[in-house]
Motif scaffolding. Structure first.
Motif, PDB file in Angstrom:
ATOM      1  N   GLU A   1      -8.868  -9.456  -2.154  1.00 31.45           N
ATOM      2  CA  GLU A   1      -9.427  -8.430  -1.432  1.00 31.45           C
ATOM      3  C   GLU A   1      -8.239  -7.609  -0.983  1.00 31.45           C
ATOM      4  OE1 GLU A   1     -12.136 -10.305   1.336  1.00 31.45           O
ATOM      5  OE2 GLU A   1     -12.534 -11.960  -0.371  1.00 31.45           O
ATOM      6  N   GLN A   2      -7.072  -8.417  -0.451  1.00 30.44           N
ATOM      7  CA  GLN A   2      -6.114  -7.559   0.237  1.00 30.44           C
ATOM      8  C   GLN A   2      -5.512  -6.591  -0.787  1.00 30.44           C
ATOM      9  OE1 GLN A   2      -5.224  -7.492   3.635  1.00 30.44           O
ATOM     10  NE2 GLN A   2      -4.322  -5.615   2.924  1.00 30.44           N
ATOM     11  N   MET A   3      -5.236  -6.973  -2.120  1.00 29.91           N
ATOM     12  CA  MET A   3      -4.700  -6.181  -3.049  1.00 29.91           C
ATOM     13  C   MET A   3      -5.616  -5.028  -3.393  1.00 29.91           C
ATOM     14  SD  MET A   3      -3.590  -9.228  -5.932  1.00 29.91           S
ATOM     15  CE  MET A   3      -3.044  -7.872  -6.951  1.00 29.91           C
ATOM     16  N   ALA A   4      -6.933  -5.295  -3.330  1.00 30.64           N
ATOM     17  CA  ALA A   4      -7.775  -4.141  -3.527  1.00 30.64           C
ATOM     18  C   ALA A   4      -7.526  -3.144  -2.258  1.00 30.64           C
ATOM     19  CB  ALA A   4      -9.108  -4.646  -3.566  1.00 30.64           C
ATOM     20  N   GLU A   5      -7.795  -3.659  -1.320  1.00 35.56           N
ATOM     21  CA  GLU A   5      -7.751  -2.735  -0.039  1.00 35.56           C
ATOM     22  C   GLU A   5      -6.416  -1.874   0.020  1.00 35.56           C
ATOM     23  OE1 GLU A   5      -9.828  -2.102   2.398  1.00 35.56           O
ATOM     24  OE2 GLU A   5     -11.627  -3.825   2.105  1.00 35.56           O
ATOM     25  N   ASP A   6      -5.278  -2.541  -0.413  1.00 36.65           N
ATOM     26  CA  ASP A   6      -3.949  -1.965  -0.461  1.00 36.65           C
ATOM     27  C   ASP A   6      -3.977  -0.776  -1.498  1.00 36.65           C
ATOM     28  OD1 ASP A   6      -3.064  -3.705   1.348  1.00 36.65           O
ATOM     29  OD2 ASP A   6      -1.834  -4.941  -0.065  1.00 36.65           O
ATOM     30  N   GLN A   7      -4.669  -0.640  -2.445  1.00 35.64           N
ATOM     31  CA  GLN A   7      -5.202   0.237  -3.439  1.00 35.64           C
ATOM     32  C   GLN A   7      -6.286   1.214  -3.040  1.00 35.64           C
ATOM     33  OE1 GLN A   7      -4.410  -0.497  -7.545  1.00 35.64           O
ATOM     34  NE2 GLN A   7      -3.332  -2.283  -7.203  1.00 35.64           N
ATOM     35  N   GLY A   8      -6.631   1.227  -1.943  1.00 36.80           N
ATOM     36  CA  GLY A   8      -7.791   1.892  -1.436  1.00 36.80           C
ATOM     37  C   GLY A   8      -9.174   1.876  -2.112  1.00 36.80           C
ATOM     38  N   VAL A   9      -9.363   0.478  -2.521  1.00 38.77           N
ATOM     39  CA  VAL A   9     -10.638  -0.066  -3.221  1.00 38.77           C
ATOM     40  C   VAL A   9     -11.127  -0.811  -2.019  1.00 38.77           C
ATOM     41  CG1 VAL A   9     -11.789  -1.484  -4.777  1.00 38.77           C
ATOM     42  CG2 VAL A   9      -9.591  -0.176  -5.433  1.00 38.77           C
ATOM     43  N   GLU A  10     -12.625  -0.548  -1.543  1.00 33.69           N
ATOM     44  CA  GLU A  10     -13.343  -1.198  -0.738  1.00 33.69           C
ATOM     45  C   GLU A  10     -13.574  -2.613  -1.050  1.00 33.69           C
ATOM     46  OE1 GLU A  10     -17.246  -0.800   2.052  1.00 33.69           O
ATOM     47  OE2 GLU A  10     -17.129   0.620   0.591  1.00 33.69           O
ATOM     48  N   ALA A  11     -13.281  -3.648  -0.227  1.00 36.25           N
ATOM     49  CA  ALA A  11     -13.488  -4.960  -0.699  1.00 36.25           C
ATOM     50  C   ALA A  11     -14.716  -5.570   0.237  1.00 36.25           C
ATOM     51  CB  ALA A  11     -12.444  -5.839  -0.749  1.00 36.25           C
ATOM     52  N   ILE A  12     -15.618  -5.895  -0.448  1.00 38.13           N
ATOM     53  CA  ILE A  12     -16.929  -6.351   0.621  1.00 38.13           C
ATOM     54  C   ILE A  12     -17.346  -7.730  -0.053  1.00 38.13           C
ATOM     55  CG2 ILE A  12     -19.592  -5.949   0.611  1.00 38.13           C
ATOM     56  CD1 ILE A  12     -18.904  -3.110  -0.260  1.00 38.13           C
ATOM     57  N   GLU A  13     -17.274  -8.653   1.277  1.00 36.47           N
ATOM     58  CA  GLU A  13     -17.684  -9.851   1.058  1.00 36.47           C
ATOM     59  C   GLU A  13     -19.377  -9.921   1.205  1.00 36.47           C
ATOM     60  OE1 GLU A  13     -15.955 -12.709   3.362  1.00 36.47           O
ATOM     61  OE2 GLU A  13     -14.013 -12.851   2.197  1.00 36.47           O
ATOM     62  N   GLY A  14     -20.075  -9.879   0.302  1.00 43.05           N
ATOM     63  CA  GLY A  14     -21.547  -9.815   0.369  1.00 43.05           C
ATOM     64  C   GLY A  14     -22.218 -10.235  -1.018  1.00 43.05           C
ATOM     65  N   CYS A  15     -23.453 -10.117  -0.995  1.00 38.09           N
ATOM     66  CA  CYS A  15     -24.364 -10.642  -2.156  1.00 38.09           C
ATOM     67  C   CYS A  15     -24.962  -9.262  -2.627  1.00 38.09           C
ATOM     68  CB  CYS A  15     -25.527 -11.410  -1.724  1.00 38.09           C
ATOM     69  SG  CYS A  15     -26.805 -11.813  -2.764  1.00 38.09           S
ATOM     70  N   THR A  16     -24.697  -8.928  -3.942  1.00 38.79           N
ATOM     71  CA  THR A  16     -25.263  -7.723  -4.712  1.00 38.79           C
ATOM     72  C   THR A  16     -26.888  -7.902  -4.505  1.00 38.79           C
ATOM     73  OG1 THR A  16     -23.425  -7.538  -6.058  1.00 38.79           O
ATOM     74  CG2 THR A  16     -25.432  -6.580  -6.778  1.00 38.79           C
ATOM     75  N   LEU A  17     -27.400  -8.915  -4.549  1.00 38.75           N
ATOM     76  CA  LEU A  17     -29.001  -9.004  -4.761  1.00 38.75           C
ATOM     77  C   LEU A  17     -29.233  -8.573  -3.500  1.00 38.75           C
ATOM     78  CD1 LEU A  17     -29.636 -12.227  -6.831  1.00 38.75           C
ATOM     79  CD2 LEU A  17     -30.239  -9.807  -7.553  1.00 38.75           C
ATOM     80  N   VAL A  18     -28.887  -9.173  -2.423  1.00 32.59           N
ATOM     81  CA  VAL A  18     -29.253  -8.759  -0.875  1.00 32.59           C
ATOM     82  C   VAL A  18     -29.028  -7.250  -0.506  1.00 32.59           C
ATOM     83  CG1 VAL A  18     -28.821  -9.238   1.521  1.00 32.59           C
ATOM     84  CG2 VAL A  18     -28.716 -11.212   0.112  1.00 32.59           C
ATOM     85  N   MET A  19     -27.835  -6.833  -1.040  1.00 31.39           N
ATOM     86  CA  MET A  19     -27.614  -5.531  -0.932  1.00 31.39           C
ATOM     87  C   MET A  19     -28.677  -4.472  -1.754  1.00 31.39           C
ATOM     88  SD  MET A  19     -23.370  -5.696  -1.291  1.00 31.39           S
ATOM     89  CE  MET A  19     -23.061  -3.862  -1.052  1.00 31.39           C
ATOM     90  N   LEU A  20     -29.014  -4.967  -2.789  1.00 31.80           N
ATOM     91  CA  LEU A  20     -30.144  -4.050  -3.461  1.00 31.80           C
ATOM     92  C   LEU A  20     -31.184  -4.138  -2.920  1.00 31.80           C
ATOM     93  CD1 LEU A  20     -28.841  -4.914  -7.209  1.00 31.80           C
ATOM     94  CD2 LEU A  20     -28.835  -2.653  -6.282  1.00 31.80           C
ATOM     95  N   SER A  21     -31.779  -5.439  -2.282  1.00 34.21           N
ATOM     96  CA  SER A  21     -33.077  -5.474  -1.741  1.00 34.21           C
ATOM     97  C   SER A  21     -32.833  -4.921  -0.317  1.00 34.21           C
ATOM     98  CB  SER A  21     -33.187  -7.168  -1.771  1.00 34.21           C
ATOM     99  OG  SER A  21     -32.629  -7.608  -0.710  1.00 34.21           O
ATOM    100  N   THR A  22     -31.987  -4.683   0.315  1.00 31.06           N
ATOM    101  CA  THR A  22     -31.982  -3.943   1.551  1.00 31.06           C
ATOM    102  C   THR A  22     -31.647  -2.603   1.648  1.00 31.06           C
ATOM    103  OG1 THR A  22     -29.801  -5.023   2.143  1.00 31.06           O
ATOM    104  CG2 THR A  22     -31.697  -6.339   2.852  1.00 31.06           C
ATOM    105  N   ARG A  23     -31.510  -2.245   0.513  1.00 26.00           N
ATOM    106  CA  ARG A  23     -30.810  -0.797   0.102  1.00 26.00           C
ATOM    107  C   ARG A  23     -29.490  -0.450   0.801  1.00 26.00           C
ATOM    108  NH1 ARG A  23     -36.650   2.344   0.828  1.00 26.00           N
ATOM    109  NH2 ARG A  23     -37.780   1.047  -0.494  1.00 26.00           N
ATOM    110  N   GLN A  24     -28.579  -1.453   0.824  1.00 19.03           N
ATOM    111  CA  GLN A  24     -27.419  -0.988   1.400  1.00 19.03           C
ATOM    112  C   GLN A  24     -26.122  -0.988   0.113  1.00 19.03           C
ATOM    113  OE1 GLN A  24     -26.524  -4.704   3.803  1.00 19.03           O
ATOM    114  NE2 GLN A  24     -27.821  -4.131   5.295  1.00 19.03           N
ATOM    115  N   TYR A  25     -26.849  -0.926  -1.133  1.00 19.85           N
ATOM    116  CA  TYR A  25     -25.997  -0.926  -2.382  1.00 19.85           C
ATOM    117  C   TYR A  25     -25.535   0.455  -2.521  1.00 19.85           C
ATOM    118  CZ  TYR A  25     -24.128  -2.193  -7.139  1.00 19.85           C
ATOM    119  OH  TYR A  25     -23.432  -2.527  -7.976  1.00 19.85           O
TER     120      TYR A  25
END
Length: 118
Positions: free
Chosen positions: A94-118
């Motif tokens: 996660e830190q490596m990703a953030e250091d390269q400007g990539v957003e690191a999200i601890e979450g659940c893809t299924l929940v994000m989709l069902s709550t329209r947060q994807y």
């Protein structure tokens, strides 16, 4: 938006399988990487580190102990974000990703989709 699912499975009970179908149902294009041979909803599961372009989101379904061999490859795809689904959380990556400007999200893809947060 194209989503790469890492840890894809043909087994209908696996979260990666459910996520693949949910992403498709929400109109997202998917690319699958996994160890298994086969397809999910007509999309072939690729192996290794295939050349890919246009990946917006990477969603992980592999154990953190299996992630280090993929760090450089996944970051080379220049995604906008990486979703660390439950059980895949990895502070180092996660830190490596953030250091390269990539957003690191601890979450659940299924929940994000069902709550329209994807």
């Amino acid at each position: 938006m194209k989503t790469l699912i890492v840890g894809a499975s043909t087994y209908p009970g696996r979260y990666s399988y459910l996520a693949a179908n949910s992403l498709l149902g929400h109109g997202h294009e998917i690319v699958l990487i996994g160890k298994e041979n086969g397809q999910v909803s007509g999309n072939q599961i690729l192996h290794g580190q295939p050349e890919l372009e246009g990946i917006d989101t990477i969603t992980l379904y592999i154990n953190p102990t299996r992630q280090p061999e993929l760090y450089d490859y996944l970051l080379s795809l220049k995604p906008r974000r990486i979703i660390f689904n439950p059980g895949t959380e990895n502070p180092e990556f996660e830190q490596m990703a953030e250091d390269q400007g990539v957003e690191a999200i601890e979450g659940c893809t299924l929940v994000m989709l069902s709550t329209r947060q994807y």
